[in-house]
Design an enzyme around this catalytic site. Structure first.
Site, PDB file in Angstrom:
ATOM      1  N   ASP A  33      -1.273 -52.066 -19.407  1.00 26.13           N
ATOM      2  CA  ASP A  33      -1.803 -50.815 -19.952  1.00 26.13           C
ATOM      3  C   ASP A  33      -2.155 -51.030 -21.426  1.00 26.13           C
ATOM      4  O   ASP A  33      -1.420 -51.673 -22.173  1.00 26.13           O
ATOM      5  CB  ASP A  33      -0.762 -49.696 -19.811  1.00 26.13           C
ATOM      6  CG  ASP A  33      -1.373 -48.315 -19.995  1.00 26.13           C
ATOM      7  OD1 ASP A  33      -1.437 -47.559 -19.005  1.00 26.13           O
ATOM      8  OD2 ASP A  33      -1.807 -47.998 -21.131  1.00 26.13           O
ATOM      9  N   ASN A  90       0.328 -40.412 -11.602  1.00 24.64           N
ATOM     10  CA  ASN A  90      -0.110 -39.087 -12.047  1.00 24.64           C
ATOM     11  C   ASN A  90      -1.270 -38.687 -11.143  1.00 24.64           C
ATOM     12  O   ASN A  90      -2.327 -39.313 -11.171  1.00 24.64           O
ATOM     13  CB  ASN A  90      -0.544 -39.139 -13.514  1.00 24.64           C
ATOM     14  CG  ASN A  90       0.624 -39.381 -14.449  1.00 24.64           C
ATOM     15  OD1 ASN A  90       1.706 -38.814 -14.259  1.00 24.64           O
ATOM     16  ND2 ASN A  90       0.440 -40.232 -15.444  1.00 24.64           N
ATOM     17  N   GLY A  96      -1.406 -35.004 -15.791  1.00 24.26           N
ATOM     18  CA  GLY A  96      -1.586 -36.107 -16.737  1.00 24.26           C
ATOM     19  C   GLY A  96      -2.505 -37.224 -16.298  1.00 24.26           C
ATOM     20  O   GLY A  96      -2.655 -38.208 -17.019  1.00 24.26           O
ATOM     21  N   HIS A 103      -3.955 -45.166  -9.537  1.00 21.58           N
ATOM     22  CA  HIS A 103      -3.222 -46.280 -10.135  1.00 21.58           C
ATOM     23  C   HIS A 103      -1.734 -45.987 -10.134  1.00 21.58           C
ATOM     24  O   HIS A 103      -1.319 -44.836 -10.302  1.00 21.58           O
ATOM     25  CB  HIS A 103      -3.709 -46.575 -11.559  1.00 21.58           C
ATOM     26  CG  HIS A 103      -3.820 -45.369 -12.431  1.00 21.58           C
ATOM     27  ND1 HIS A 103      -4.878 -44.486 -12.333  1.00 21.58           N
ATOM     28  CD2 HIS A 103      -3.008 -44.887 -13.410  1.00 21.58           C
ATOM     29  CE1 HIS A 103      -4.711 -43.516 -13.224  1.00 21.58           C
ATOM     30  NE2 HIS A 103      -3.589 -43.731 -13.880  1.00 21.58           N
ATOM     31  N   HIS A 105       1.600 -46.765 -12.174  1.00 21.58           N
ATOM     32  CA  HIS A 105       2.180 -47.289 -13.414  1.00 21.58           C
ATOM     33  C   HIS A 105       3.486 -48.001 -13.053  1.00 21.58           C
ATOM     34  O   HIS A 105       4.353 -47.412 -12.398  1.00 21.58           O
ATOM     35  CB  HIS A 105       2.538 -46.161 -14.383  1.00 21.58           C
ATOM     36  CG  HIS A 105       1.380 -45.359 -14.903  1.00 21.58           C
ATOM     37  ND1 HIS A 105       0.865 -45.530 -16.168  1.00 21.58           N
ATOM     38  CD2 HIS A 105       0.661 -44.361 -14.335  1.00 21.58           C
ATOM     39  CE1 HIS A 105      -0.126 -44.661 -16.368  1.00 21.58           C
ATOM     40  NE2 HIS A 105      -0.271 -43.934 -15.272  1.00 21.58           N
TER      41      HIS A 105
HETATM   42  P1  AMP Z   1      -3.127 -41.788 -16.282  1.00 23.92           P
HETATM   43  O1  AMP Z   1      -2.949 -40.935 -17.501  1.00 23.92           O
HETATM   44  O2  AMP Z   1      -1.978 -41.708 -15.319  1.00 23.92           O
HETATM   45  O3  AMP Z   1      -4.470 -41.547 -15.615  1.00 23.92           O
HETATM   46  O4  AMP Z   1      -3.104 -43.280 -16.782  1.00 23.92           O
HETATM   47  C1  AMP Z   1      -4.220 -43.920 -17.316  1.00 23.92           C
HETATM   48  C2  AMP Z   1      -3.700 -45.095 -18.100  1.00 23.92           C
HETATM   49  O5  AMP Z   1      -4.781 -45.976 -18.324  1.00 23.92           O
HETATM   50  C3  AMP Z   1      -3.125 -44.735 -19.483  1.00 23.92           C
HETATM   51  O6  AMP Z   1      -1.774 -45.146 -19.543  1.00 23.92           O
HETATM   52  C4  AMP Z   1      -4.011 -45.509 -20.448  1.00 23.92           C
HETATM   53  O7  AMP Z   1      -3.298 -46.025 -21.542  1.00 23.92           O
HETATM   54  C5  AMP Z   1      -4.572 -46.600 -19.563  1.00 23.92           C
HETATM   55  N1  AMP Z   1      -5.841 -47.167 -19.972  1.00 23.92           N
HETATM   56  C6  AMP Z   1      -6.968 -46.502 -20.328  1.00 23.92           C
HETATM   57  N2  AMP Z   1      -7.960 -47.370 -20.599  1.00 23.92           N
HETATM   58  C7  AMP Z   1      -7.452 -48.612 -20.382  1.00 23.92           C
HETATM   59  C8  AMP Z   1      -7.989 -49.939 -20.500  1.00 23.92           C
HETATM   60  N3  AMP Z   1      -9.249 -50.162 -20.875  1.00 23.92           N
HETATM   61  N4  AMP Z   1      -7.176 -50.975 -20.203  1.00 23.92           N
HETATM   62  C9  AMP Z   1      -5.902 -50.766 -19.824  1.00 23.92           C
HETATM   63  N5  AMP Z   1      -5.345 -49.548 -19.705  1.00 23.92           N
HETATM   64  C10 AMP Z   1      -6.101 -48.480 -19.984  1.00 23.92           C
END
Ligand code: AMP
Length: 117
Positions: A33, A90, A96, A103, A105
């Site tokens: 992340d 999420n 969130g 995805h 986490h």
């Molecule tokens: P969510 O809020 O559950 O949709 O999680 C999205 C996640 O994607 C967040 O934790 C962000 O920090 C992560 N994220 C967004 N853009 C990128 C990227 N280019 N590379 C890696 N992680 C990312």
């Protein structure tokens, strides 16, 4: 669901954006992340564009299982066997979700409270 997958994860899958990959197979990709919320914070995603669990169908049963097993592999790779790890999905903007490509986490390396915030 859109087939173009203009999400940031779609761009990562297509190699249009960089990522720090930690696991990949034909169906699944895992990468760190960008804004880690824990010492280990990895995202496990299917290469197929699925927006969220509401967008998943019976045909995705095996693929969703693969996400879990990939999360397991990654957690072992990261040395989280002893202390454990937390998986978070999420599902929906209201809780969130910010990237609309499903995805998981994988979070570890610190303690976590319950219930989650
Ligand atoms: P969510 O809020 O559950 O949709 O999680 C999205 C996640 O994607 C967040 O934790 C962000 O920090 C992560 N994220 C967004 N853009 C990128 C990227 N280019 N590379 C890696 N992680 C990312």
């Amino acid at each position: 669901m859109s087939d173009t997958n203009d999400t940031v994860f779609g761009k990562i899958i297509r190699g249009e954006l960089p990522s720090e990959k930690v696991y990949e197979d034909d169906d699944v990709l895992a990468f760190r992340d960008l804004h880690p919320a824990a010492p280990t914070h990895i995202l496990v995603i299917p290469k197929k564009h699925i927006v969220d669990l509401f967008d998943a169908g019976e045909e995705d049963e095996a693929l969703l299982g693969k996400l879990m097993l990939a999360a397991r592999k990654v957690a072992i790779q990261e040395g989280l066997e002893e202390d454990g790890f937390r998986l978070v999905i999420n599902n929906g903007a209201g809780v969130g979700q910010t990237v609309f490509h499903i995805h998981v986490h994988v979070l570890g390396g610190r303690s976590f409270s319950w219930p989650p915030g």
